[in-house]
Scaffold this active site. Structure first.
Site, PDB file in Angstrom:
ATOM      1  N   ASP A   9       3.284  -3.113  -7.683  1.00  0.00           N
ATOM      2  CA  ASP A   9       2.618  -2.060  -6.922  1.00  0.00           C
ATOM      3  C   ASP A   9       2.355  -0.839  -7.806  1.00  0.00           C
ATOM      4  OD1 ASP A   9       2.713  -3.624  -4.613  1.00  0.00           O
ATOM      5  OD2 ASP A   9       4.659  -2.822  -4.020  1.00  0.00           O
TER       6      ASP A   9
ATOM      7  N   GLY B  98       0.802  -1.217   0.000  1.00  0.00           N
ATOM      8  CA  GLY B  98       0.000   0.000   0.000  1.00  0.00           C
ATOM      9  C   GLY B  98       0.830   1.260   0.000  1.00  0.00           C
TER      10      GLY B  98
ATOM     11  N   ALA C 243      12.916   2.729  -6.347  1.00  0.00           N
ATOM     12  CA  ALA C 243      12.641   4.117  -6.738  1.00  0.00           C
ATOM     13  C   ALA C 243      11.281   4.301  -7.395  1.00  0.00           C
ATOM     14  CB  ALA C 243      13.737   4.617  -7.679  1.00  0.00           C
TER      15      ALA C 243
ATOM     16  N   ARG D 279       9.111  -4.444  10.378  1.00  0.00           N
ATOM     17  CA  ARG D 279      10.181  -5.219   9.746  1.00  0.00           C
ATOM     18  C   ARG D 279      11.021  -4.378   8.782  1.00  0.00           C
ATOM     19  NH1 ARG D 279       7.458  -8.697   4.842  1.00  0.00           N
ATOM     20  NH2 ARG D 279       6.160  -7.017   4.020  1.00  0.00           N
TER      21      ARG D 279
ATOM     22  N   SER E 281      13.455  -4.902   5.032  1.00  0.00           N
ATOM     23  CA  SER E 281      13.799  -5.788   3.923  1.00  0.00           C
ATOM     24  C   SER E 281      15.049  -5.237   3.245  1.00  0.00           C
ATOM     25  CB  SER E 281      12.653  -5.904   2.919  1.00  0.00           C
ATOM     26  OG  SER E 281      12.471  -4.677   2.235  1.00  0.00           O
TER      27      SER E 281
ATOM     28  N   GLY F   3       2.594  -8.910 -20.545  1.00  0.00           N
ATOM     29  CA  GLY F   3       1.561  -7.924 -20.274  1.00  0.00           C
ATOM     30  C   GLY F   3       0.574  -8.327 -19.205  1.00  0.00           C
TER      31      GLY F   3
ATOM     32  N   THR G 257      13.761   2.168 -13.284  1.00  0.00           N
ATOM     33  CA  THR G 257      14.420   2.881 -12.189  1.00  0.00           C
ATOM     34  C   THR G 257      15.100   1.891 -11.248  1.00  0.00           C
ATOM     35  OG1 THR G 257      12.414   2.880 -10.822  1.00  0.00           O
ATOM     36  CG2 THR G 257      12.746   4.760 -12.290  1.00  0.00           C
TER      37      THR G 257
END
Length: 319
Positions: free
Chosen positions: A263, A46, A300, A95, A97, A236, A296
């Site tokens: 995302d 999110g 980023a 957490r 990563s 795609g 990117t």
């Protein structure tokens, strides 16, 4: 691309992570790896979606479960980015990563830690908070993994809570949580998954686009969601709704890092729908933002100029 009015968007991240990304000449065992200075970003499904929406001139508000010193640092980073987070306090430490790129091979190694355990009262409180901040005719995007202690049917419970709110619930999750949504008649507005997840649910290969479209359409017919998107990687993205199915080509771009591409896709699709764009164009904007994110480094995400160019070149076909 101009920035027209849009409906409210609330993103939900139950299991955020402070993302550290770096690179070494080679990633090998048993030696000290001299890495470059890390890039640090607030991450989690999110949060990444809200960051990508902001990059495109859109607005959203992230509801984020945060705890400990790491959580405090992330809250500050989100506020500094202008995202105005709604903080849901957790007892455990948020957490972290780590993404390490091997410069020699170009391969990326991703190390993802578990989130803090959630007691039942926090699960209940989180549902209350989401329902309280969900806007009528707005969009709620539940994205990312469930932390330990959050039941697999969490998205179904949230769908029930939002049923009379007028909000549109988009779900992008994985594993048992995805299976729980896909197998039930919860009627979320959108359910997204990748090709491997779709094939796992289907119990068979989905080699051709038509196979994927038919499987996605079967989930719509069974009431799992009003729309189902399956990401086919370099082939795609496909969406199925009651009105039909469409395919958006993935743009041919130089791949720097695929982190955050999924995302970014969800961000683009959600922003487009919040701006009243039709389903094929929303699919095209999602595909453009996913491809732009691949251009990117590390975490980023996408650049607006890249997205605008790729969206102008979009190829979306009705299946």
């Amino acid at each position: 691309m101009s920035a027209p009015d849009q409906a409210p968007i609330l993103t939900v991240t139950l299991n955020p992570a402070l993302d550290l990304s770096t690179a070494a000449d080679q990633v090998v065992a048993e030696v000290k790896l001299r890495c470059e200075a890390p890039r640090v970003d607030p991450g989690g499904g999110g949060i990444n979606i809200s960051r990508a929406i902001a990059a495109m001139g859109g607005t959203s508000r992230p509801l984020v479960a945060l705890g400990g010193h790491t959580g405090a640092r992330m809250a500050q980073m989100l506020a500094e980015a202008g995202l105005d987070p709604i903080r849901l306090d957790t007892a455990g430490e948020t957490r972290q990563s780590v993404v390490v790129t091997d410069r020699d091979s170009g391969e990326q190694y991703r190390f993802v830690m578990p989130g803090p355990d959630w007691p039942p009262d926090l699960v209940a409180r989180s549902l209350d908070e989401i329902a309280r901040h969900a806007a009528p005719d707005g969009f709620v995007v539940l994205s990312g993994s469930n932390p330990p202690g959050v039941p697999d049917d969490y998205a179904a419970s949230l769908a029930a809570r939002l049923a009379d709110s007028g909000s549109h619930l988009f779900v992008d999750t994985s594993g048992h949580a995805l299976s729980a949504v896909a197998s039930g008649g919860h009627g979320v507005a959108l359910l997204r998954m990748d090709r491997h997840e779709a094939e796992t649910l289907a119990g068979r290969p989905l080699a051709e686009r038509r196979d994927t479209a038919l499987f996605a359409a079967s989930l719509v017919k069974d009431g799992a969601a009003q729309a189902v998107i399956v990401a086919r990687g370099g082939d795609g993205n496909i969406i199925a709704t009651a009105e039909g199915a469409w395919h958006a080509e993935a743009a041919k771009v130089p791949i720097v890092s695929k982190v955050g591409a999924g995302d970014s896709f969800v961000a683009g699709f959600t922003l487009a729908r919040a701006r009243g764009m039709a389903t094929p164009d929303a699919l095209g904007l999602g595909a453009a933002m996913a491809s732009a994110a691949c251009m990117t480094p590390a975490t980023a995400l996408c650049r607006r100029a890249d997205v605008d160019r790729l969206f102008g070149q979009r190829v979306v076909t009705r299946l």
